[in-house]
Design a protein around this motif. Sequence first.
Motif, PDB file in Angstrom:
ATOM      1  N   UNK A   5       0.852  -1.167   0.000  1.00 50.62           N
ATOM      2  CA  UNK A   5       0.000   0.000   0.000  1.00 50.62           C
ATOM      3  C   UNK A   5       0.896   1.227   0.000  1.00 50.62           C
ATOM      4  N   UNK A   6       0.583   2.179  -0.821  1.00 50.49           N
ATOM      5  CA  UNK A   6       1.299   3.450  -0.817  1.00 50.49           C
ATOM      6  C   UNK A   6       0.475   4.435  -0.016  1.00 50.49           C
ATOM      7  N   UNK A   7       1.102   5.063   0.967  1.00 49.58           N
ATOM      8  CA  UNK A   7       0.408   6.007   1.835  1.00 49.58           C
ATOM      9  C   UNK A   7       0.313   7.350   1.139  1.00 49.58           C
ATOM     10  N   UNK A   8      -0.866   7.995   1.164  1.00 55.02           N
ATOM     11  CA  UNK A   8      -0.966   9.336   0.592  1.00 55.02           C
ATOM     12  C   UNK A   8      -0.227  10.326   1.490  1.00 55.02           C
ATOM     13  N   UNK A   9       0.981  10.700   1.090  1.00 59.02           N
ATOM     14  CA  UNK A   9       1.842  11.496   1.953  1.00 59.02           C
ATOM     15  C   UNK A   9       1.326  12.911   2.187  1.00 59.02           C
ATOM     16  N   UNK A  10       0.383  13.376   1.359  1.00 59.10           N
ATOM     17  CA  UNK A  10      -0.157  14.698   1.612  1.00 59.10           C
ATOM     18  C   UNK A  10      -1.022  14.718   2.868  1.00 59.10           C
ATOM     19  N   UNK A  11      -1.447  13.513   3.333  1.00 56.99           N
ATOM     20  CA  UNK A  11      -2.272  13.458   4.534  1.00 56.99           C
ATOM     21  C   UNK A  11      -1.439  13.627   5.799  1.00 56.99           C
ATOM     22  N   UNK A  12      -0.190  13.197   5.762  1.00 52.09           N
ATOM     23  CA  UNK A  12       0.724  13.341   6.902  1.00 52.09           C
ATOM     24  C   UNK A  12       2.067  13.789   6.349  1.00 52.09           C
ATOM     25  N   UNK A  17       4.195   1.092   1.996  1.00 55.09           N
ATOM     26  CA  UNK A  17       3.754   0.749   3.348  1.00 55.09           C
ATOM     27  C   UNK A  17       3.224  -0.677   3.385  1.00 55.09           C
ATOM     28  N   UNK A  18       3.712  -1.542   4.315  1.00 55.84           N
ATOM     29  CA  UNK A  18       3.138  -2.886   4.461  1.00 55.84           C
ATOM     30  C   UNK A  18       1.653  -2.800   4.823  1.00 55.84           C
ATOM     31  N   UNK A  19       0.858  -3.701   4.293  1.00 56.70           N
ATOM     32  CA  UNK A  19      -0.597  -3.659   4.488  1.00 56.70           C
ATOM     33  C   UNK A  19      -0.998  -3.721   5.957  1.00 56.70           C
ATOM     34  N   UNK A  20      -0.249  -4.452   6.770  1.00 57.29           N
ATOM     35  CA  UNK A  20      -0.627  -4.636   8.174  1.00 57.29           C
ATOM     36  C   UNK A  20       0.077  -3.664   9.128  1.00 57.29           C
ATOM     37  N   UNK A  21       0.779  -2.678   8.590  1.00 56.84           N
ATOM     38  CA  UNK A  21       1.536  -1.729   9.420  1.00 56.84           C
ATOM     39  C   UNK A  21       0.641  -0.602   9.923  1.00 56.84           C
ATOM     40  N   UNK A  22       1.054   0.001  11.040  1.00 60.74           N
ATOM     41  CA  UNK A  22       0.398   1.201  11.536  1.00 60.74           C
ATOM     42  C   UNK A  22       0.616   2.323  10.527  1.00 60.74           C
ATOM     43  N   UNK A  43       8.031   9.697   6.733  1.00 58.01           N
ATOM     44  CA  UNK A  43       9.311   9.868   6.052  1.00 58.01           C
ATOM     45  C   UNK A  43       9.727   8.619   5.280  1.00 58.01           C
ATOM     46  N   UNK A  44       9.489   7.461   5.831  1.00 59.95           N
ATOM     47  CA  UNK A  44       9.824   6.210   5.170  1.00 59.95           C
ATOM     48  C   UNK A  44       8.923   5.115   5.697  1.00 59.95           C
ATOM     49  N   UNK A  45       8.641   4.137   4.864  1.00 59.49           N
ATOM     50  CA  UNK A  45       7.782   3.029   5.268  1.00 59.49           C
ATOM     51  C   UNK A  45       8.477   2.168   6.318  1.00 59.49           C
ATOM     52  N   UNK A  46       7.693   1.512   7.166  1.00 57.72           N
ATOM     53  CA  UNK A  46       8.291   0.594   8.131  1.00 57.72           C
ATOM     54  C   UNK A  46       9.022  -0.541   7.410  1.00 57.72           C
ATOM     55  N   UNK A  47      10.093  -1.005   8.023  1.00 57.73           N
ATOM     56  CA  UNK A  47      10.882  -2.109   7.463  1.00 57.73           C
ATOM     57  C   UNK A  47      11.047  -3.185   8.526  1.00 57.73           C
ATOM     58  N   UNK A  80       8.324  -8.066  13.638  1.00 53.44           N
ATOM     59  CA  UNK A  80       8.503  -6.732  14.218  1.00 53.44           C
ATOM     60  C   UNK A  80       9.007  -5.756  13.156  1.00 53.44           C
ATOM     61  N   UNK A  81       8.426  -4.561  13.134  1.00 56.88           N
ATOM     62  CA  UNK A  81       8.791  -3.536  12.160  1.00 56.88           C
ATOM     63  C   UNK A  81       9.474  -2.353  12.834  1.00 56.88           C
ATOM     64  N   UNK A  82      10.349  -1.699  12.087  1.00 56.21           N
ATOM     65  CA  UNK A  82      10.969  -0.449  12.520  1.00 56.21           C
ATOM     66  C   UNK A  82      10.236   0.698  11.838  1.00 56.21           C
ATOM     67  N   UNK A  83       9.793   1.675  12.639  1.00 49.76           N
ATOM     68  CA  UNK A  83       9.064   2.838  12.141  1.00 49.76           C
ATOM     69  C   UNK A  83       9.886   4.091  12.371  1.00 49.76           C
ATOM     70  N   UNK A  84       9.694   5.102  11.513  1.00 48.28           N
ATOM     71  CA  UNK A  84      10.218   6.435  11.779  1.00 48.28           C
ATOM     72  C   UNK A  84       9.240   7.112  12.718  1.00 48.28           C
ATOM     73  N   UNK A  85       9.725   7.567  13.870  1.00 46.06           N
ATOM     74  CA  UNK A  85       8.889   8.194  14.893  1.00 46.06           C
ATOM     75  C   UNK A  85       9.392   9.616  15.132  1.00 46.06           C
ATOM     76  N   UNK A  86       8.463  10.566  15.100  1.00 48.39           N
ATOM     77  CA  UNK A  86       8.764  11.939  15.503  1.00 48.39           C
ATOM     78  C   UNK A  86       8.378  12.063  16.968  1.00 48.39           C
ATOM     79  N   UNK A  87       9.320  12.462  17.794  1.00 48.69           N
ATOM     80  CA  UNK A  87       9.099  12.518  19.238  1.00 48.69           C
ATOM     81  C   UNK A  87       8.366  13.796  19.636  1.00 48.69           C
ATOM     82  N   UNK A  88       7.521  13.695  20.662  1.00 48.44           N
ATOM     83  CA  UNK A  88       6.824  14.881  21.174  1.00 48.44           C
ATOM     84  C   UNK A  88       7.820  15.873  21.775  1.00 48.44           C
TER      85      UNK A  88
END
Length: 104
Positions: free
Chosen positions: A1-8, A30-35, A64-68, A79-87
Amino acid sequence: MTVPFDSVPADAGDRQASEHILGRPLNQTWPADALVPGTRVTVVHDPEWDGPWQVEFSGTIDAMGAPVPNEHAQALSGELLYWITFDASQYDSHGDGPYRKAQV
């Protein structure tokens, strides 16, 4: 699945810097089962060892990048690695930082 990046929106400068360091483009499929980007998460401190972060904290999955797949020997199957922006900026278990985003 390709995420519509204009949404986030992802920071193009962050993506370019990461791709330069890695020497390759970040995967955008983006993997289909990923957050999905924009999902709120808590990054936990592993009680089994001193890391990788000093404390638990909140953040948001970044587009920024799909989970891997996490290929670490101690990673759980699937288990997947995600790019996380910290609060709030964080320091790792070695005291390096502050970081405002990381692949977790």
